[in-house]
Design an enzyme around this catalytic site. Structure first.
Site, mmCIF file in Angstrom:
data_model
loop_
_atom_site.group_PDB
_atom_site.id
_atom_site.type_symbol
_atom_site.label_atom_id
_atom_site.label_comp_id
_atom_site.label_asym_id
_atom_site.label_seq_id
_atom_site.Cartn_x
_atom_site.Cartn_y
_atom_site.Cartn_z
ATOM 1 N N SER A 137 28.032 59.786 61.246
ATOM 2 C CA SER A 137 26.859 59.093 60.422
ATOM 3 C C SER A 137 27.104 57.688 60.811
ATOM 4 O O SER A 137 28.057 57.048 61.082
ATOM 5 C CB SER A 137 27.429 59.367 59.068
ATOM 6 O OG SER A 137 26.827 58.605 58.340
ATOM 7 N N TYR A 192 34.264 59.131 53.079
ATOM 8 C CA TYR A 192 33.378 60.055 53.790
ATOM 9 C C TYR A 192 33.106 59.261 55.263
ATOM 10 O O TYR A 192 33.243 59.682 56.326
ATOM 11 C CB TYR A 192 31.936 60.126 53.131
ATOM 12 C CG TYR A 192 30.783 60.685 53.614
ATOM 13 C CD1 TYR A 192 30.960 62.005 54.274
ATOM 14 C CD2 TYR A 192 29.864 59.990 54.263
ATOM 15 C CE1 TYR A 192 29.534 62.287 55.181
ATOM 16 C CE2 TYR A 192 28.717 60.077 55.262
ATOM 17 C CZ TYR A 192 28.629 61.561 55.361
ATOM 18 O OH TYR A 192 27.548 62.182 56.116
ATOM 19 N N LYS A 226 33.982 60.348 59.229
ATOM 20 C CA LYS A 226 32.893 60.187 60.385
ATOM 21 C C LYS A 226 33.220 59.321 61.313
ATOM 22 O O LYS A 226 32.843 59.426 62.434
ATOM 23 C CB LYS A 226 31.525 59.653 59.709
ATOM 24 C CG LYS A 226 30.816 61.065 58.639
ATOM 25 C CD LYS A 226 30.553 62.112 59.483
ATOM 26 C CE LYS A 226 29.746 63.022 58.288
ATOM 27 N NZ LYS A 226 29.412 64.221 59.300
HETATM 28 P P1 NAP Z 1 22.187 69.362 53.666
HETATM 29 O O1 NAP Z 1 20.785 69.133 53.732
HETATM 30 O O2 NAP Z 1 22.743 69.000 52.419
HETATM 31 O O3 NAP Z 1 22.246 70.590 54.498
HETATM 32 C C1 NAP Z 1 23.738 71.043 54.594
HETATM 33 C C2 NAP Z 1 23.916 72.555 54.959
HETATM 34 O O4 NAP Z 1 25.126 72.616 55.059
HETATM 35 C C3 NAP Z 1 23.252 73.448 54.346
HETATM 36 O O5 NAP Z 1 22.769 74.353 55.067
HETATM 37 C C4 NAP Z 1 24.482 74.336 53.760
HETATM 38 O O6 NAP Z 1 24.209 75.536 53.394
HETATM 39 C C5 NAP Z 1 25.549 74.092 54.796
HETATM 40 N N1 NAP Z 1 26.984 73.679 54.287
HETATM 41 C C6 NAP Z 1 27.636 73.007 53.509
HETATM 42 N N2 NAP Z 1 28.905 73.233 53.559
HETATM 43 C C7 NAP Z 1 29.338 73.796 54.570
HETATM 44 C C8 NAP Z 1 30.513 74.402 55.048
HETATM 45 N N3 NAP Z 1 31.588 74.258 54.568
HETATM 46 N N4 NAP Z 1 30.151 75.357 56.191
HETATM 47 C C9 NAP Z 1 29.301 75.797 56.690
HETATM 48 N N5 NAP Z 1 27.883 75.226 56.269
HETATM 49 C C10 NAP Z 1 27.866 74.524 55.069
HETATM 50 O O7 NAP Z 1 22.742 68.202 54.894
HETATM 51 P P2 NAP Z 1 22.438 67.174 55.838
HETATM 52 O O8 NAP Z 1 21.711 65.949 55.412
HETATM 53 O O9 NAP Z 1 21.472 68.253 56.870
HETATM 54 O O10 NAP Z 1 23.570 67.034 56.607
HETATM 55 C C11 NAP Z 1 24.052 67.510 57.883
HETATM 56 C C12 NAP Z 1 24.875 66.706 58.713
HETATM 57 O O11 NAP Z 1 24.409 65.346 58.832
HETATM 58 C C13 NAP Z 1 26.094 66.517 57.840
HETATM 59 O O12 NAP Z 1 27.263 66.266 58.978
HETATM 60 C C14 NAP Z 1 26.059 64.865 57.578
HETATM 61 O O13 NAP Z 1 27.272 64.126 57.273
HETATM 62 C C15 NAP Z 1 25.127 64.301 58.652
HETATM 63 N N6 NAP Z 1 24.404 63.309 58.207
HETATM 64 C C16 NAP Z 1 23.529 63.203 57.073
HETATM 65 C C17 NAP Z 1 22.825 62.108 56.659
HETATM 66 C C18 NAP Z 1 21.485 61.980 55.686
HETATM 67 O O14 NAP Z 1 21.158 60.975 55.236
HETATM 68 N N7 NAP Z 1 21.196 63.492 55.305
HETATM 69 C C19 NAP Z 1 23.179 60.922 57.309
HETATM 70 C C20 NAP Z 1 24.202 60.782 58.203
HETATM 71 C C21 NAP Z 1 24.725 61.879 58.572
HETATM 72 P P3 NAP Z 1 25.188 76.512 52.375
HETATM 73 O O15 NAP Z 1 25.275 75.781 51.231
HETATM 74 O O16 NAP Z 1 24.459 77.855 52.685
HETATM 75 O O17 NAP Z 1 26.474 76.443 53.127
#
Ligand code: NAP
Length: 235
Positions: free
Chosen positions: A129, A144, A148
């Site tokens: 991130s 967090y 990362k």
């Molecule tokens: P999201 O939309 O909240 O999606 C999270 C997904 O993770 C869901 O499918 C959830 O499904 C699953 N999940 C949660 N905990 C889990 C676990 N312990 N094991 C397996 N699956 C799990 O999140 P996102 O924004 O796509 O984030 C994805 C990645 O991108 C993360 O690593 C996050 O740190 C990174 N990231 C995101 C952003 C942003 O702005 N969105 C920015 C930088 C980095 P279930 O509830 O069915 O498990």
């Protein structure tokens, strides 16, 4: 991407699902996974519209038995993993963040090695991130970011240890998913004006992940690409 096997953690929604859909559209088969069977089923239905042979599995990355099931499914169904995308994260209490964001990522990378080594283009992509580079005043966000940042180190370490694979990371800025909605929901324009860049879409990240996992992207490993829509302060 034709015929490549993608195993993607946390791919029932958000960035993970975005990667799964883009990979499927480009001809890959995908192992879709998350903690919840119903979430996996609905995501898989979407992915199978583009890639009918894709499969789904419940995999809570913090549970060793779940991780093992995912790797075994890859081996029994497809005989290998070409691209392992380590995408799961938690923003809960500090110990949970380290367990899910760092330890589980490391463990699954190691546990998937036998499947990755069966590929002729084995690749790992880690979801870090932009917060890895930006200590914050808010303590939990800062923790967090620390997990990362540790993934950037892990990415380099694994790349050094595993020269037979590519191991790279992406560091997204704010992407419009449920995970980040506290930062932008209901005030998109305001956030975009303040940062001088539009909010990111999951496809913005997905296409960079696919680039890194592509078999022709051969001469890059241990690196992190920032995907934030504007130049980062990092040289
Ligand atoms: P999201 O939309 O909240 O999606 C999270 C997904 O993770 C869901 O499918 C959830 O499904 C699953 N999940 C949660 N905990 C889990 C676990 N312990 N094991 C397996 N699956 C799990 O999140 P996102 O924004 O796509 O984030 C994805 C990645 O991108 C993360 O690593 C996050 O740190 C990174 N990231 C995101 C952003 C942003 O702005 N969105 C920015 C930088 C980095 P279930 O509830 O069915 O498990």
């Amino acid at each position: 991407m034709e015929g490549l096997v993608f195993a993607i953690t946390a791919s029932a929604s958000g960035i993970g699902l975005g990667i799964a859909l883009e990979a499927a559209k480009q001809g890959a088969v995908v192992i879709v996974s998350s903690r919840n069977q119903a979430h996996v089923d609905s995501a898989l239905e979407l992915v199978r519209r583009h890639s009918p042979k894709s499969v789904g599995v419940v995999c809570h990355v913090g549970k060793a038995a779940d991780r093992q099931r995912m790797v075994e499914l890859a081996l029994t169904t497809f005989g290998r993993i070409d691209a392992l995308v380590l995408n799961a994260a938690s923003e809960a209490q500090v110990s949970k963040m380290w367990e899910i964001n760092y330890t589980a990522t490391y463990r699954l990378a190691v546990e998937a090695l036998p499947a990755l080594r069966k590929s002729s283009s084995g690749s790992i992509v880690v979801l870090s991130s932009i917060s890895a580079y930006e200590p914050r005043e808010t303590r939990m966000i800062s923790h967090y970011g620390a997990t990362k940042a540790a993934l950037l180190h892990l990415t380099k370490q694994l790349a050094l240890e595993l020269p037979e694979l590519k191991v790279n990371a992406v560091a997204p800025g704010i992407i419009k998913t449920r995970f980040s909605e506290g930062l932008w929901k209901g005030r998109e324009k305001e956030v975009e004006e303040a940062s001088g860049v539009r909010l990111g879409e999951v496809e913005d990240v997905a296409n960079v992940v696919l680039f890194l996992a592509h078999p022709k992207t051969t001469y890059i490993t241990g690196e992190t690409i920032i995907v934030a829509g504007k130049p980062s302060p990092r040289l």
